[in-house]
Design an enzyme around this catalytic site. Structure first.
Site, PDB file in Angstrom:
ATOM      1  N   THR A  55       0.845  -1.195   0.000  1.00 17.88           N
ATOM      2  CA  THR A  55       0.000   0.000   0.000  1.00 17.88           C
ATOM      3  C   THR A  55       0.881   1.246   0.000  1.00 17.88           C
ATOM      4  O   THR A  55       0.670   2.180  -0.781  1.00 17.88           O
ATOM      5  CB  THR A  55      -0.927  -0.003   1.240  1.00 17.88           C
ATOM      6  OG1 THR A  55      -1.806  -1.124   1.121  1.00 17.88           O
ATOM      7  CG2 THR A  55      -1.741   1.266   1.360  1.00 17.88           C
ATOM      8  N   ASN A  84      -6.532  -9.848  -6.975  1.00 14.54           N
ATOM      9  CA  ASN A  84      -6.642 -10.451  -5.649  1.00 14.54           C
ATOM     10  C   ASN A  84      -8.020 -11.029  -5.345  1.00 14.54           C
ATOM     11  O   ASN A  84      -8.171 -11.807  -4.423  1.00 14.54           O
ATOM     12  CB  ASN A  84      -6.282  -9.422  -4.567  1.00 14.54           C
ATOM     13  CG  ASN A  84      -7.012  -8.113  -4.732  1.00 14.54           C
ATOM     14  OD1 ASN A  84      -6.910  -7.460  -5.776  1.00 14.54           O
ATOM     15  ND2 ASN A  84      -7.759  -7.710  -3.731  1.00 14.54           N
ATOM     16  N   GLN A  92      -0.043 -10.122  -5.711  1.00 15.27           N
ATOM     17  CA  GLN A  92      -0.601 -11.484  -5.647  1.00 15.27           C
ATOM     18  C   GLN A  92       0.192 -12.496  -6.475  1.00 15.27           C
ATOM     19  O   GLN A  92       0.061 -13.691  -6.265  1.00 15.27           O
ATOM     20  CB  GLN A  92      -2.071 -11.482  -6.106  1.00 15.27           C
ATOM     21  CG  GLN A  92      -3.020 -10.809  -5.128  1.00 15.27           C
ATOM     22  CD  GLN A  92      -3.234 -11.585  -3.826  1.00 15.27           C
ATOM     23  OE1 GLN A  92      -2.968 -12.783  -3.742  1.00 15.27           O
ATOM     24  NE2 GLN A  92      -3.695 -10.899  -2.793  1.00 15.27           N
ATOM     25  N   SER A 120       4.576  -7.430  -1.562  1.00 19.83           N
ATOM     26  CA  SER A 120       4.250  -7.431  -0.142  1.00 19.83           C
ATOM     27  C   SER A 120       4.553  -8.803   0.466  1.00 19.83           C
ATOM     28  O   SER A 120       4.049  -9.827  -0.014  1.00 19.83           O
ATOM     29  CB  SER A 120       2.765  -7.103   0.019  1.00 19.83           C
ATOM     30  OG  SER A 120       2.411  -7.116   1.373  1.00 19.83           O
ATOM     31  N   ALA A 121       5.346  -8.801   1.551  1.00 22.41           N
ATOM     32  CA  ALA A 121       5.856 -10.050   2.121  1.00 22.41           C
ATOM     33  C   ALA A 121       4.772 -11.013   2.590  1.00 22.41           C
ATOM     34  O   ALA A 121       4.900 -12.225   2.456  1.00 22.41           O
ATOM     35  CB  ALA A 121       6.774  -9.718   3.301  1.00 22.41           C
ATOM     36  N   HIS A 122       3.674 -10.456   3.174  1.00 21.12           N
ATOM     37  CA  HIS A 122       2.731 -11.369   3.839  1.00 21.12           C
ATOM     38  C   HIS A 122       1.867 -12.167   2.872  1.00 21.12           C
ATOM     39  O   HIS A 122       1.046 -12.976   3.293  1.00 21.12           O
ATOM     40  CB  HIS A 122       1.874 -10.624   4.872  1.00 21.12           C
ATOM     41  CG  HIS A 122       0.836  -9.692   4.313  1.00 21.12           C
ATOM     42  ND1 HIS A 122      -0.510  -9.936   4.429  1.00 21.12           N
ATOM     43  CD2 HIS A 122       0.943  -8.515   3.657  1.00 21.12           C
ATOM     44  CE1 HIS A 122      -1.189  -8.933   3.882  1.00 21.12           C
ATOM     45  NE2 HIS A 122      -0.326  -8.061   3.400  1.00 21.12           N
ATOM     46  N   THR A 180      13.240   4.257  10.407  1.00 28.15           N
ATOM     47  CA  THR A 180      14.154   3.151  10.731  1.00 28.15           C
ATOM     48  C   THR A 180      13.663   1.870  10.068  1.00 28.15           C
ATOM     49  O   THR A 180      12.483   1.535  10.136  1.00 28.15           O
ATOM     50  CB  THR A 180      14.241   2.979  12.265  1.00 28.15           C
ATOM     51  OG1 THR A 180      14.652   4.235  12.809  1.00 28.15           O
ATOM     52  CG2 THR A 180      15.219   1.898  12.652  1.00 28.15           C
ATOM     53  N   CYS A 224     -19.877  -3.867   2.857  1.00 24.33           N
ATOM     54  CA  CYS A 224     -21.118  -3.482   3.514  1.00 24.33           C
ATOM     55  C   CYS A 224     -21.114  -1.975   3.705  1.00 24.33           C
ATOM     56  O   CYS A 224     -20.223  -1.435   4.350  1.00 24.33           O
ATOM     57  CB  CYS A 224     -21.195  -4.188   4.857  1.00 24.33           C
ATOM     58  SG  CYS A 224     -22.750  -3.888   5.678  1.00 24.33           S
TER      59      CYS A 224
HETATM   60  N1  PLP Z   1      -2.322  -4.971  -3.998  1.00 25.01           N
HETATM   61  C1  PLP Z   1      -2.939  -6.160  -4.025  1.00 25.01           C
HETATM   62  C2  PLP Z   1      -3.281  -6.780  -5.330  1.00 25.01           C
HETATM   63  C3  PLP Z   1      -3.271  -6.803  -2.824  1.00 25.01           C
HETATM   64  O1  PLP Z   1      -3.893  -7.991  -2.847  1.00 25.01           O
HETATM   65  C4  PLP Z   1      -2.934  -6.178  -1.605  1.00 25.01           C
HETATM   66  C5  PLP Z   1      -3.315  -6.798  -0.309  1.00 25.01           C
HETATM   67  O2  PLP Z   1      -4.331  -7.448  -0.203  1.00 25.01           O
HETATM   68  C6  PLP Z   1      -2.267  -4.955  -1.640  1.00 25.01           C
HETATM   69  C7  PLP Z   1      -1.977  -4.381  -2.855  1.00 25.01           C
HETATM   70  C8  PLP Z   1      -1.862  -4.247  -0.380  1.00 25.01           C
HETATM   71  O3  PLP Z   1      -0.766  -4.902   0.201  1.00 25.01           O
HETATM   72  P1  PLP Z   1      -0.345  -4.591   1.719  1.00 25.01           P
HETATM   73  O4  PLP Z   1      -1.166  -5.482   2.576  1.00 25.01           O
HETATM   74  O5  PLP Z   1       1.123  -4.916   1.776  1.00 25.01           O
HETATM   75  O6  PLP Z   1      -0.590  -3.153   1.946  1.00 25.01           O
END
Ligand code: PLP
Length: 377
Positions: free
Chosen positions: A72, A154, A182, A202-204, A240, A330
């Site tokens: 993000t 996503n 994704q 994005s790592a997660h 940091t 919603c």
């Molecule tokens: N872009 C896509 C396609 C995503 O699926 C997501 C998270 O769901 C993001 C951006 C945002 O990533 P982050 O959670 O690292 O902000």
């Protein structure tokens, strides 16, 4: 009660090797990478080693990778700074992008004299390359253009044809930013083979820690920092560094890439098994974007026929220990289709659930979900 997690596109587990590395760094390497003493130098070395790993995986140079707190943040940085620093006047995007792109674009449109234009998408969420070329042609006289398109969607999993998009952008002298959140890890991304001006991750999403992201910025398109402060990230992103997050991200990405073939085979098989079981059990169910030319291996967006019971699916899955995602938002107590489902013309009276898989997902889990669905629909 069973616990079945099928929401891996939302976020996923960290692998044991990533957890070990992150804990070890938390315990031992707590220095600030900007400090010049030994502990600081150790932390710096961890950050730079991680950068090298991410760069190698993308076939980028080390100086083209910038760590952030999330995709993000990366996407906000790229969109918002490209107006000021690269003089972008028009953004071409699609209505199925993630909210961090769409809401950033809404904001910049209000605050700057820029155009934001949307490609149309078909019922599978696919764009038309002809329309992209025509749009570039139409807007190029107004100044610089940035095309911002995600790699894999996503919610419904549709993959945009980024190689062709890149070729069109290069030929037209247009910036190309790709949100690869994704797809990263699951699909090979080589920034030498396919030219990107910017790309984010994005790592997660690939078994790394939450709160750790990055962007690739092609050496030719330098923007200024979005967050001001210290000189971290070579003056590009103050704050940091999240040393353990960065190290966990590079470790997780490397591990995913090393097992890519096996992982993708596993998740594709499990997704296909799930979809076949569903379609056999519930002939009226529809898998959104299943006819897309290419789609991500881990996402299955399922649209259920309208009924009183269908309205309660999410709730009933949850009380049966199944974690999945609702394809709706919603507002004011009224559930609406997500912007992605709306864009592909999904009938809003049908309930949609996104199930998303990981290499740990099993046939037994899928069988359980189908059994529960049989009971609750
Ligand atoms: N872009 C896509 C396609 C995503 O699926 C997501 C998270 O769901 C993001 C951006 C945002 O990533 P982050 O959670 O690292 O902000």
């Amino acid at each position: 009660m069973k616990n079945v997690y099928l929401d891996h596109a939302s976020t996923t587990y960290m692998t044991e090797e990533v957890i070990s590395l992150v804990s070890e760094i938390m315990r031992m390497n707590y220095g600030n990478p900007s400090s010049i003493h030994a502990l600081g130098r150790q932390a710096r070395a961890i950050v730079e080693k991680s950068r090298k790993t991410v760069a190698k995986i993308l076939n980028a140079s080390v100086g083209e990778i910038y760590f952030t707190s999330s995709a993000t943040e990366a996407n906000n940085t790229i969109i918002k700074r490209s107006i000021v620093d690269l003089d972008v006047k028009t953004f071409i995007t699609s209505p199925t992008e993630h909210h961090c792109i769409l809401h950033s674009l809404d904001k910049v449109k209000k605050e700057h004299d820029v155009n934001v234009v949307y490609l149309s998408v078909n019922e599978n969420g696919e764009i038309s390359l002809e329309e992209l070329s025509a749009m570039i042609e139409r807007y190029k006289s107004l100044g610089k253009i940035m095309v911002t398109l995600m790699h894999g969607n996503n919610e419904i999993g549709t993959i945009h044809p980024v190689d062709e998009v890149s070729k069109i952008c290069v030929a037209a002298g247009v910036y190309f930013h790709c949100d690869a959140v994704q797809s990263l890890g699951k699909i090979n991304i080589d920034v030498q083979a396919t030219e990107y001006s910017f790309l984010s991750g994005s790592a997660h999403k690939f078994h790394g820690p939450k709160g750790s992201g990055f962007f690739y910025m092609n050496n030719e398109n330098i923007i200024q920092p979005y967050i001001d402060g210290g000189a971290q990230e070579r003056n590009m992103r103050a704050g940091t560094e999240n040393v353990y997050g960065i190290a966990g991200m590079s470790k997780a990405l490397m591990a995913y890439v090393d097992s890519r073939e096996e992982h993708c085979r596993t998740i594709t098989e499990i997704r296909d098994y799930f979809e076949t079981s569903l379609l056999t059990t519930f002939p009226d169910v529809k898998i959104n974007a299943s006819f897309a030319t290419k789609r991500l291996p881990h996402i299955s967006s399922v649209s259920f026929p309208t009924s009183d019971k269908a309205d309660m699916i999410m709730f009933n899955l949850d009380i049966n220990g199944i974690c999945a995602s609702s394809g709706s938002a919603c507002s004011a107590g009224i559930e609406e289709d997500s912007h992605v489902l709306k864009a592909i013309g999904h009938p809003s009276e049908r309930k949609t659930i996104r199930f998303s898989f990981s290499p740990r997902s099993t046939i037994e889990e899928v069988d359980y979900v189908v059994e529960v669905l049989k009971k609750i629909i």
